[in-house]
Design a protein around this motif. Sequence first.
Motif, PDB file in Angstrom:
ATOM      1  N   SER A 324      29.772  -6.650 -30.146  1.00 22.24           N
ATOM      2  CA  SER A 324      28.536  -6.419 -30.292  1.00 22.24           C
ATOM      3  C   SER A 324      27.620  -6.488 -28.951  1.00 22.24           C
ATOM      4  O   SER A 324      26.769  -5.717 -28.673  1.00 22.24           O
ATOM      5  N   VAL A 325      28.140  -7.633 -28.126  1.00 22.38           N
ATOM      6  CA  VAL A 325      27.556  -7.719 -26.796  1.00 22.38           C
ATOM      7  C   VAL A 325      27.742  -6.455 -26.037  1.00 22.38           C
ATOM      8  O   VAL A 325      26.621  -6.238 -25.211  1.00 22.38           O
ATOM      9  N   ASN A 326      28.844  -5.778 -26.123  1.00 19.73           N
ATOM     10  CA  ASN A 326      28.858  -4.583 -25.393  1.00 19.73           C
ATOM     11  C   ASN A 326      27.886  -3.443 -25.627  1.00 19.73           C
ATOM     12  O   ASN A 326      27.461  -2.764 -24.758  1.00 19.73           O
ATOM     13  N   ARG A 327      27.116  -3.613 -26.594  1.00 20.52           N
ATOM     14  CA  ARG A 327      26.133  -2.852 -27.184  1.00 20.52           C
ATOM     15  C   ARG A 327      24.452  -3.264 -26.967  1.00 20.52           C
ATOM     16  O   ARG A 327      23.635  -2.639 -27.082  1.00 20.52           O
ATOM     17  N   TRP A 328      24.599  -4.476 -26.166  1.00 22.96           N
ATOM     18  CA  TRP A 328      23.022  -5.093 -26.017  1.00 22.96           C
ATOM     19  C   TRP A 328      22.286  -4.532 -24.847  1.00 22.96           C
ATOM     20  O   TRP A 328      20.992  -4.572 -25.141  1.00 22.96           O
ATOM     21  N   ARG A 329      22.898  -3.861 -24.212  1.00 22.14           N
ATOM     22  CA  ARG A 329      22.034  -3.630 -22.671  1.00 22.14           C
ATOM     23  C   ARG A 329      20.713  -2.803 -23.153  1.00 22.14           C
ATOM     24  O   ARG A 329      19.637  -3.045 -22.801  1.00 22.14           O
ATOM     25  N   PRO A 330      21.030  -1.743 -23.783  1.00 18.78           N
ATOM     26  CA  PRO A 330      19.703  -1.024 -24.209  1.00 18.78           C
ATOM     27  C   PRO A 330      18.518  -1.907 -25.135  1.00 18.78           C
ATOM     28  O   PRO A 330      17.410  -1.621 -24.775  1.00 18.78           O
ATOM     29  N   MET A 331      18.818  -2.672 -25.880  1.00 17.63           N
ATOM     30  CA  MET A 331      18.136  -3.588 -26.479  1.00 17.63           C
ATOM     31  C   MET A 331      17.462  -4.508 -25.261  1.00 17.63           C
ATOM     32  O   MET A 331      16.193  -5.013 -25.603  1.00 17.63           O
ATOM     33  N   LEU A 332      18.174  -5.127 -24.697  1.00 19.60           N
ATOM     34  CA  LEU A 332      17.495  -6.314 -23.860  1.00 19.60           C
ATOM     35  C   LEU A 332      16.718  -5.452 -22.924  1.00 19.60           C
ATOM     36  O   LEU A 332      15.645  -6.146 -22.588  1.00 19.60           O
TER      37      LEU A 332
END
Length: 429
Positions: A324-332
């Motif tokens: 899950s964390v691997n996909r977080w950057r665009p959201m952050l």
Amino acid sequence: MKRRTKLKWIGGTALSVAILFAAGNVLLSNLTPMPKRLVEPVVVEYGLDDPRFLRTLEHILPHPLVGGNHIEHIEGGEAIYAAKLDAIAEAQDSINFEVFEFFGDRAAAAFADALAEAAERGVAVRALLDYVGTMPAEEEHLERMAEAGVEVIRWREPSWYQLPRFNHRTHRKLLVVDGEIGFTGGANVTDSWLPDDDAPGYRDHHFRITGPLVGNMQAAFVEVWLEASGELLHGDDYFPELEPRGELLMQMVSSKPREGMHRIRMMFKYAIAAARERITISSAYFYPDPSFLDALIEAAERGVEVRILVPGDSIDYGFVRHASVNRWRPMLEAGVEIYEYQPSMYHAKLISVDDRWASIGSTNIDNRSFRINKEGNVNVYDEDFARYVRGLVEDDLDDAIRYTVERWEERPWHKRLAGWVSMIAGAHY
């Protein structure tokens, strides 16, 4: 002659391959969920305060809106179990119980005894327990119930005719007593929810419901019981006439594998698209598909406050967290606020949008809940309750740490690698 024999052999082989290929396609179609689902972005030109929002959900979801309901919040494993056990002890006609995990010397033992005692005093008791979720179950607890007259079914217990659907679990947490009292929320029945000397127990929220909606909660159980047993439950013992107990307008929403539309995912995406002020989410497992993440990003970019609370290092399935964390950057980077709960495993599943609509129940924000499991949620169309649910998550944020872009960039290589391996392996629990 040899040529004819050879051609016959080749033809027979080709036919065999064709048959095997067709059988493989049939098997594959049973092993994997149907691909039909909402793929286009949802654009809503009105908010949740517009009558069109409520009217749309009333028609696109199978269960109707029901008024006259009352709901009580229960916090923490000890209180959740105590409330359920009290209701079981007072049952007179019927108890219908459906849960994913059921084991433990303290939790499952207490429920096994309570359900057995109810059956022994003449109450019709049915327990639908997921097979995978009860693999660690103590045999004595299952035998205690069965010997007392509890009808126990372990959902999707391996058998030759159900193997293709073995992965389709029931993840719901439903208890309906006398057709008049319903419970739902995030908690299973295991010792993990109970504090001990070493840990405070899983953090969770549950709800006790009375009023006409309980009939729809019962119907959700009856549907799965019919599928599991071939028995139709009917009559006053299961569907008594229910008087109003409050003022809340509510809606039961159930989902199941291979239903095509993946209705809870669709419902969440519609509510996110209609949000104008704030979206508050808590989820034990947060690993949805990219289009769902895009919906959250789009909401944040149009000025909606988006906050998501998930477990931290104490999560019981670490591979899900890393993927899950691997996909977080665009959201952050879009401004989505993500927080990780610290004291213990966080297991609640709550969503509140614009302080007007809330959904509670068993559904995580991940593809297993959206596409593979049987799930059950209750929608509440009430400003005070939606604000209350937001407050529950905000209170839990006091024990959480915000996950920043800087922290994402500073992740050690082994966590990044674990995330990529989990993503490639299809981690979606």
